[in-house]
Design an enzyme around this catalytic site. Structure first.
Site, PDB file in Angstrom:
ATOM      1  N   PRO A  49       0.827  -1.203   0.000  1.00  0.00           N
ATOM      2  CA  PRO A  49       0.000   0.000   0.000  1.00  0.00           C
ATOM      3  C   PRO A  49       0.870   1.265   0.000  1.00  0.00           C
ATOM      4  O   PRO A  49       1.861   1.339   0.721  1.00  0.00           O
ATOM      5  CB  PRO A  49      -0.834  -0.102   1.276  1.00  0.00           C
ATOM      6  CG  PRO A  49      -0.300  -1.248   2.053  1.00  0.00           C
ATOM      7  CD  PRO A  49       0.606  -2.051   1.174  1.00  0.00           C
ATOM      8  N   VAL A  50       0.509   2.225  -0.841  1.00  0.00           N
ATOM      9  CA  VAL A  50       1.288   3.458  -0.976  1.00  0.00           C
ATOM     10  C   VAL A  50       1.032   4.372   0.225  1.00  0.00           C
ATOM     11  O   VAL A  50      -0.103   4.543   0.651  1.00  0.00           O
ATOM     12  CB  VAL A  50       0.887   4.185  -2.281  1.00  0.00           C
ATOM     13  CG1 VAL A  50       1.508   5.575  -2.353  1.00  0.00           C
ATOM     14  CG2 VAL A  50       1.305   3.369  -3.488  1.00  0.00           C
ATOM     15  N   ALA A  65       1.807   3.948   3.289  1.00  0.00           N
ATOM     16  CA  ALA A  65       1.426   3.254   4.521  1.00  0.00           C
ATOM     17  C   ALA A  65       2.592   3.147   5.495  1.00  0.00           C
ATOM     18  O   ALA A  65       2.468   2.555   6.549  1.00  0.00           O
ATOM     19  CB  ALA A  65       0.904   1.862   4.184  1.00  0.00           C
ATOM     20  N   GLY A  66       3.755   3.711   5.133  1.00  0.00           N
ATOM     21  CA  GLY A  66       4.909   3.609   6.026  1.00  0.00           C
ATOM     22  C   GLY A  66       5.626   2.287   5.872  1.00  0.00           C
ATOM     23  O   GLY A  66       6.455   1.905   6.697  1.00  0.00           O
ATOM     24  N   GLY A 108       7.426   1.528   3.191  1.00  0.00           N
ATOM     25  CA  GLY A 108       8.559   1.679   2.274  1.00  0.00           C
ATOM     26  C   GLY A 108       8.207   1.442   0.818  1.00  0.00           C
ATOM     27  O   GLY A 108       9.035   0.974   0.047  1.00  0.00           O
ATOM     28  N   SER A 109       6.964   1.785   0.419  1.00  0.00           N
ATOM     29  CA  SER A 109       6.567   1.548  -0.973  1.00  0.00           C
ATOM     30  C   SER A 109       7.428   2.357  -1.946  1.00  0.00           C
ATOM     31  O   SER A 109       7.780   1.851  -3.012  1.00  0.00           O
ATOM     32  CB  SER A 109       5.086   1.875  -1.179  1.00  0.00           C
ATOM     33  OG  SER A 109       4.833   3.225  -0.871  1.00  0.00           O
ATOM     34  N   ALA A 146      10.830   0.680  -2.211  1.00  0.00           N
ATOM     35  CA  ALA A 146      10.743  -0.603  -2.923  1.00  0.00           C
ATOM     36  C   ALA A 146      10.618  -0.363  -4.420  1.00  0.00           C
ATOM     37  O   ALA A 146      11.253  -1.052  -5.231  1.00  0.00           O
ATOM     38  CB  ALA A 146       9.562  -1.422  -2.404  1.00  0.00           C
ATOM     39  N   ASP A 200      15.332   2.831   4.249  1.00  0.00           N
ATOM     40  CA  ASP A 200      14.311   2.096   3.487  1.00  0.00           C
ATOM     41  C   ASP A 200      14.909   1.421   2.247  1.00  0.00           C
ATOM     42  O   ASP A 200      14.728   0.216   2.055  1.00  0.00           O
ATOM     43  CB  ASP A 200      13.155   3.019   3.076  1.00  0.00           C
ATOM     44  CG  ASP A 200      12.292   3.442   4.252  1.00  0.00           C
ATOM     45  OD1 ASP A 200      12.692   3.197   5.403  1.00  0.00           O
ATOM     46  OD2 ASP A 200      11.217   4.026   4.028  1.00  0.00           O
TER      47      ASP A 200
HETATM   48  C1  MEV Z   1      10.456   6.249   6.846  1.00  0.00           C
HETATM   49  O1  MEV Z   1      10.180   4.877   6.610  1.00  0.00           O
HETATM   50  C2  MEV Z   1      11.533   6.387   7.864  1.00  0.00           C
HETATM   51  C3  MEV Z   1      11.901   7.805   8.269  1.00  0.00           C
HETATM   52  O2  MEV Z   1      12.843   7.662   9.339  1.00  0.00           O
HETATM   53  C4  MEV Z   1      12.510   8.571   7.133  1.00  0.00           C
HETATM   54  C5  MEV Z   1      13.902   8.088   6.743  1.00  0.00           C
HETATM   55  O3  MEV Z   1      14.545   7.376   7.503  1.00  0.00           O
HETATM   56  O4  MEV Z   1      14.351   8.483   5.643  1.00  0.00           O
HETATM   57  C6  MEV Z   1      10.705   8.571   8.792  1.00  0.00           C
END
Ligand code: MEV
Length: 334
Positions: free
Chosen positions: A110-111, A113-114, A116-117, A120, A161
């Site tokens: 999912p875009v 969503a945290g 790492g889309s 990836a 990421d």
């Molecule tokens: C995002 O998945 C993680 C953050 O720490 C940003 C980053 O590390 O570049 C919020």
């Protein structure tokens, strides 16, 4: 010639945001993937077909400095800027500027969503296009190029990421250096709020707060760094599994509180976190940039109870596995 490459999503176990300021973080690849086909075209342009990034049917072409959107759906357009930068960087590396390249993307991630889309999609694109152009890059080099793409698109990024997506498994990451931690199954449940946060905006917000009140924010970031140090010790220890999970859970809860203090939690994220803890999770916290997106819970022998609690609280649970594999070249067709 056509090349298919894929790269996994990730969850940050500990240390998101503080990692942008040089503190360590621990992350792991999970078994949701983005797939990218790359092939040459005769037009000299970069063409991107995004078949399924939760925005079906979107096709975008870039030629010279012009961008043609056949349709434009905000966040999808943000993802596409990662793809475009990735292709341009690899063409540069291969001295192949002006070479027409078409990439076609499908994604299970999912875009926003945290998970790492964006990283990836950048890593899978770099993997596919570099192979197409005959560049021999290591996974580590691909992770580094992915970091450059993030810096170009986001302004600030730690690089964690794309590193995890390229390398896979459990990674302890600090200032561009990474260490593989031993692989283990973690009984986790990811809870998706259904709304998305913009990593770029959240990173910028934390940066601004830190500039306004460094005396308040620096100690929070330092504490987050120490949490990661303790979590690494626990992961490397030969402690009993029960003790190990209990300690990780406590560290997750403290890390969540500190992320909330930075302002990256939302009501919904906190509701999912508390629902998971009430249902028996040993720990629960935001994963990724926050502002919506996902949380995760550590729930040995309680995964289905926690998944139900997340559903009742209005989230979408995903019982997912850690993926030992990062970037994969899936197919090379003549
Ligand atoms: C995002 O998945 C993680 C953050 O720490 C940003 C980053 O590390 O570049 C919020």
């Amino acid at each position: 010639m056509r090349v298919l490459a894929s790269a996994p999503a990730k969850i940050i176990l500990f240390g998101e945001h503080s990692v942008v300021y040089g503190k360590p973080a621990i992350a792991a690849a999970i078994d949701l993937r983005t797939y990218v086909w790359a092939e040459f075209n005769d037009s000299g342009a970069i063409k991107i077909e995004a078949r399924d990034i939760r925005v079906p049917g979107l096709t975008v072409s870039f030629s010279e400095d012009e961008i043609y959107f056949e349709s434009d759906y905000g966040r999808a357009a943000e993802v596409l800027s990662y793809v475009r930068q990735a292709i341009e960087l690899v063409r540069d590396e291969a001295d192949a500027n002006g070479r027409g390249i078409t990439v076609s993307i499908t994604s299970q991630i999912p875009v926003g969503a945290g998970l790492g889309s964006s990283a990836a999609v950048a890593v899978a694109t770099i993997g596919a296009v570099s192979k197409l152009l005959g560049l021999e890059l290591t996974k580590e080099e691909i992770g580094k190029l992915g970091h450059r793409v993030e810096l170009l698109v986001q302004g600030a990024s730690s690089g964690i990421d794309p590193t995890v997506s390229a390398i896979g498994g459990f990674i302890h990451y600090e200032k561009g250096n990474f260490e593989h931690l031993p692989f283990m199954e973690l009984p986790i449940v990811v809870g998706y709020t259904g709304s998305s946060g913009s990593t770029r905006e959240l990173v910028a917000m934390v940066k601004q707060t830190r500039e306004e009140m460094p005396d308040v924010i620096e100690p929070i970031l330092a504490a987050m760094g120490r949490i990661v140090g303790r979590a690494r010790d626990v992961l490397l220890s030969d402690l009993d599994e029960e003790v190990r999970f209990a300690r990780l859970g406590r560290l997750m809860n403290i890390n969540h509180g500190l992320l909330d203090a930075l302002g990256v939690s939302t009501k919904k994220l906190s509701e999912l976190v508390y629902a998971a803890r009430t249902a028996g999770a040993l720990g629960a916290k935001i994963t990724g940039a926050g502002g919506g997106g996902c949380m995760y819970a550590l729930a040995p022998e309680k995964q289905s109870e926690v998944a139900t609690a997340i559903t009742i609280a209005g989230g979408t649970p995903m019982i997912t596995r850690i993926s030992g594999e990062g970037l994969r070249v899936e197919e090379v067709l003549p």
